[in-house]
Write an enzyme that holds these catalytic residues in place. Sequence first.
Site, PDB file in Angstrom:
ATOM      1  N   CYS A  18     -12.924 -11.787  -9.722  1.00 22.60           N
ATOM      2  CA  CYS A  18     -12.373 -10.789  -8.788  1.00 22.60           C
ATOM      3  C   CYS A  18     -13.155  -9.492  -8.932  1.00 22.60           C
ATOM      4  O   CYS A  18     -13.326  -8.967 -10.033  1.00 22.60           O
ATOM      5  CB  CYS A  18     -10.887 -10.541  -9.097  1.00 22.60           C
ATOM      6  SG  CYS A  18     -10.200  -9.163  -8.159  1.00 22.60           S
TER       7      CYS A  18
ATOM      8  N   CYS B 283     -10.293  -6.535 -10.144  1.00 21.70           N
ATOM      9  CA  CYS B 283      -9.706  -6.468 -11.503  1.00 21.70           C
ATOM     10  C   CYS B 283     -10.543  -7.207 -12.536  1.00 21.70           C
ATOM     11  O   CYS B 283     -10.236  -7.159 -13.727  1.00 21.70           O
ATOM     12  CB  CYS B 283      -8.275  -7.049 -11.478  1.00 21.70           C
ATOM     13  SG  CYS B 283      -8.210  -8.835 -11.220  1.00 21.70           S
TER      14      CYS B 283
ATOM     15  N   HIS C  10     -25.522 -12.301 -16.635  1.00 21.05           N
ATOM     16  CA  HIS C  10     -25.641 -12.459 -15.171  1.00 21.05           C
ATOM     17  C   HIS C  10     -24.549 -13.371 -14.632  1.00 21.05           C
ATOM     18  O   HIS C  10     -24.635 -13.853 -13.503  1.00 21.05           O
ATOM     19  CB  HIS C  10     -27.034 -12.992 -14.791  1.00 21.05           C
ATOM     20  CG  HIS C  10     -28.097 -11.954 -14.980  1.00 21.05           C
ATOM     21  ND1 HIS C  10     -29.427 -12.275 -15.114  1.00 21.05           N
ATOM     22  CD2 HIS C  10     -28.027 -10.590 -15.094  1.00 21.05           C
ATOM     23  CE1 HIS C  10     -30.122 -11.151 -15.272  1.00 21.05           C
ATOM     24  NE2 HIS C  10     -29.295 -10.128 -15.273  1.00 21.05           N
TER      25      HIS C  10
ATOM     26  N   ASP D  91     -26.199 -21.007 -15.974  1.00 25.63           N
ATOM     27  CA  ASP D  91     -26.029 -22.467 -15.920  1.00 25.63           C
ATOM     28  C   ASP D  91     -24.933 -23.002 -16.840  1.00 25.63           C
ATOM     29  O   ASP D  91     -24.588 -24.182 -16.768  1.00 25.63           O
ATOM     30  CB  ASP D  91     -27.372 -23.166 -16.233  1.00 25.63           C
ATOM     31  CG  ASP D  91     -28.013 -22.665 -17.532  1.00 25.63           C
ATOM     32  OD1 ASP D  91     -29.247 -22.501 -17.560  1.00 25.63           O
ATOM     33  OD2 ASP D  91     -27.270 -22.424 -18.508  1.00 25.63           O
TER      34      ASP D  91
ATOM     35  N   CYS E  77      -7.582 -12.538  -4.919  1.00 26.88           N
ATOM     36  CA  CYS E  77      -7.259 -12.685  -6.340  1.00 26.88           C
ATOM     37  C   CYS E  77      -5.749 -12.874  -6.542  1.00 26.88           C
ATOM     38  O   CYS E  77      -4.939 -12.128  -5.948  1.00 26.88           O
ATOM     39  CB  CYS E  77      -7.733 -11.422  -7.075  1.00 26.88           C
ATOM     40  SG  CYS E  77      -7.214 -11.324  -8.792  1.00 26.88           S
TER      41      CYS E  77
ATOM     42  N   SER F 161     -39.119 -13.478 -18.960  1.00 25.60           N
ATOM     43  CA  SER F 161     -40.301 -12.680 -18.587  1.00 25.60           C
ATOM     44  C   SER F 161     -40.042 -11.205 -18.852  1.00 25.60           C
ATOM     45  O   SER F 161     -40.914 -10.361 -18.665  1.00 25.60           O
ATOM     46  CB  SER F 161     -40.626 -12.904 -17.110  1.00 25.60           C
ATOM     47  OG  SER F 161     -39.506 -12.465 -16.306  1.00 25.60           O
TER      48      SER F 161
ATOM     49  N   ASN G 124     -42.032 -18.021 -26.250  1.00 31.84           N
ATOM     50  CA  ASN G 124     -42.386 -18.165 -24.841  1.00 31.84           C
ATOM     51  C   ASN G 124     -43.789 -18.780 -24.788  1.00 31.84           C
ATOM     52  O   ASN G 124     -44.677 -18.326 -25.508  1.00 31.84           O
ATOM     53  CB  ASN G 124     -42.397 -16.772 -24.187  1.00 31.84           C
ATOM     54  CG  ASN G 124     -42.463 -16.837 -22.680  1.00 31.84           C
ATOM     55  OD1 ASN G 124     -43.149 -17.687 -22.106  1.00 31.84           O
ATOM     56  ND2 ASN G 124     -41.744 -15.953 -22.014  1.00 31.84           N
TER      57      ASN G 124
HETATM   58  N1  APR Z   1     -39.474 -22.533 -23.004  1.00 27.03           N
HETATM   59  C1  APR Z   1     -39.486 -21.174 -23.166  1.00 27.03           C
HETATM   60  N2  APR Z   1     -39.919 -20.317 -22.211  1.00 27.03           N
HETATM   61  C2  APR Z   1     -40.361 -20.854 -21.058  1.00 27.03           C
HETATM   62  C3  APR Z   1     -40.372 -22.251 -20.812  1.00 27.03           C
HETATM   63  C4  APR Z   1     -39.898 -23.096 -21.846  1.00 27.03           C
HETATM   64  N3  APR Z   1     -39.884 -24.437 -21.681  1.00 27.03           N
HETATM   65  N4  APR Z   1     -40.860 -22.454 -19.536  1.00 27.03           N
HETATM   66  C5  APR Z   1     -41.128 -21.236 -19.018  1.00 27.03           C
HETATM   67  N5  APR Z   1     -40.843 -20.274 -19.930  1.00 27.03           N
HETATM   68  C6  APR Z   1     -40.946 -18.811 -19.798  1.00 27.03           C
HETATM   69  C7  APR Z   1     -41.947 -18.327 -18.782  1.00 27.03           C
HETATM   70  O1  APR Z   1     -43.222 -18.152 -19.379  1.00 27.03           O
HETATM   71  C8  APR Z   1     -41.345 -16.970 -18.356  1.00 27.03           C
HETATM   72  O2  APR Z   1     -41.849 -15.923 -19.183  1.00 27.03           O
HETATM   73  O3  APR Z   1     -39.685 -18.359 -19.350  1.00 27.03           O
HETATM   74  C9  APR Z   1     -39.849 -17.135 -18.619  1.00 27.03           C
HETATM   75  C10 APR Z   1     -39.026 -17.234 -17.352  1.00 27.03           C
HETATM   76  O4  APR Z   1     -39.114 -15.985 -16.701  1.00 27.03           O
HETATM   77  P1  APR Z   1     -38.264 -15.750 -15.354  1.00 27.03           P
HETATM   78  O5  APR Z   1     -38.404 -16.937 -14.466  1.00 27.03           O
HETATM   79  O6  APR Z   1     -38.629 -14.396 -14.847  1.00 27.03           O
HETATM   80  O7  APR Z   1     -36.745 -15.766 -15.857  1.00 27.03           O
HETATM   81  P2  APR Z   1     -35.904 -14.589 -16.491  1.00 27.03           P
HETATM   82  O8  APR Z   1     -36.706 -13.748 -17.399  1.00 27.03           O
HETATM   83  O9  APR Z   1     -34.677 -15.202 -17.037  1.00 27.03           O
HETATM   84  O10 APR Z   1     -35.498 -13.736 -15.173  1.00 27.03           O
HETATM   85  C11 APR Z   1     -34.492 -12.774 -15.314  1.00 27.03           C
HETATM   86  O11 APR Z   1     -34.387 -12.627 -12.914  1.00 27.03           O
HETATM   87  O12 APR Z   1     -34.343 -13.742 -10.894  1.00 27.03           O
HETATM   88  C12 APR Z   1     -33.571 -13.064 -11.817  1.00 27.03           C
HETATM   89  O13 APR Z   1     -31.270 -13.292 -12.228  1.00 27.03           O
HETATM   90  C13 APR Z   1     -32.490 -13.946 -12.390  1.00 27.03           C
HETATM   91  O14 APR Z   1     -31.644 -14.061 -14.660  1.00 27.03           O
HETATM   92  C14 APR Z   1     -32.833 -14.040 -13.872  1.00 27.03           C
HETATM   93  C15 APR Z   1     -33.630 -12.765 -14.102  1.00 27.03           C
END
Ligand code: APR
Length: 270
Positions: free
Chosen positions: A153, A156, A145, A130, A174, A216, A240
């Site tokens: 590209c 390269c 990510h 983001d 590119c 997660s 978390n």
């Molecule tokens: N503050 C902190 N943590 C939070 C909040 C918050 N306000 N709200 C939710 N969470 C926690 C959730 O409990 C969960 O453990 O953030 C975590 C989000 O987990 P995911 O949705 O699995 O995101 P992430 O771990 O970044 O996933 C990794 O998976 O889908 C792909 O490419 C995508 O980069 C992503 C990757």
Amino acid sequence: MPAVKSPTLNPEPLGPEQRSTIDDIAAIMRSAEYTVAMTGAGMSVESGIPPFRGADGLWTRYGTPPMDGFSQFRKDPVGWWNRRTNEKIDSHILELRDALTSAKPHAGHFALAGMERAGKLKSVITQNIDGLDEKAGLVNLIEIHGNRGKLRCLECGRRESLGDIVPLFAPGPCDECGGLVKFDTVMFGEPIPDDVMAAARAEIDRADCVLAIGTSATIRPASGLLWIAEAAGAKIVEINPTATKLTRLCEVSLRSTAGRALPALLNALT
Ligand code: APR
């Protein structure tokens, strides 16, 4: 589109137990030589961007997308781009795109930048695309990510910032090498670019403390870096609202949100 009503979007104020845990985390960071943060989608929930997993996750609500996005793109790049122009794209992409377009950094992003300026945080490895970390002023940032605001590209590796434009048509080849250009965002099935992976691994290898914030810890190879750090003796700190598969490896786990915990941690450190 269903709005995100995550309980972690409007977190409870910090209680005495959480404040004591924050003091513990600050003590660990003060005694560490090299603290690195690994952030995930939870880091941006308080900016209005839904997570992927968990109660309000995009994949929870729309189902997990196909894991072969990259191979589909490589088979027919123009067809892939065309599908973005006629809006025949999945609802979760539309919801995510709307949230990404209007999102702004929250107090937690600015707190991480404050920790970096104070020398308490050496780098941030974010799994998020983001761009909010950069907007909040973080400098030593690795977007493992990719970044949805850039093109890359595939041949390269040349990256080009899009500014606020979200291209709906296939970009040309590119300018440097004539290679195939795509969003910088790493697609499912796409290897993380070597330069990015090497930079992230170098930070993890230097770290004696890693903050795992809002992730997660399920998607490799990014989350695998957390296990690598722990195996090398680094202290892992989890921020978390819910427990994860990483929790059992953590020195400390703070059940709070990024937007609540990180400003309080910055205050405890400075
Ligand atoms: N503050 C902190 N943590 C939070 C909040 C918050 N306000 N709200 C939710 N969470 C926690 C959730 O409990 C969960 O453990 O953030 C975590 C989000 O987990 P995911 O949705 O699995 O995101 P992430 O771990 O970044 O996933 C990794 O998976 O889908 C792909 O490419 C995508 O980069 C992503 C990757």
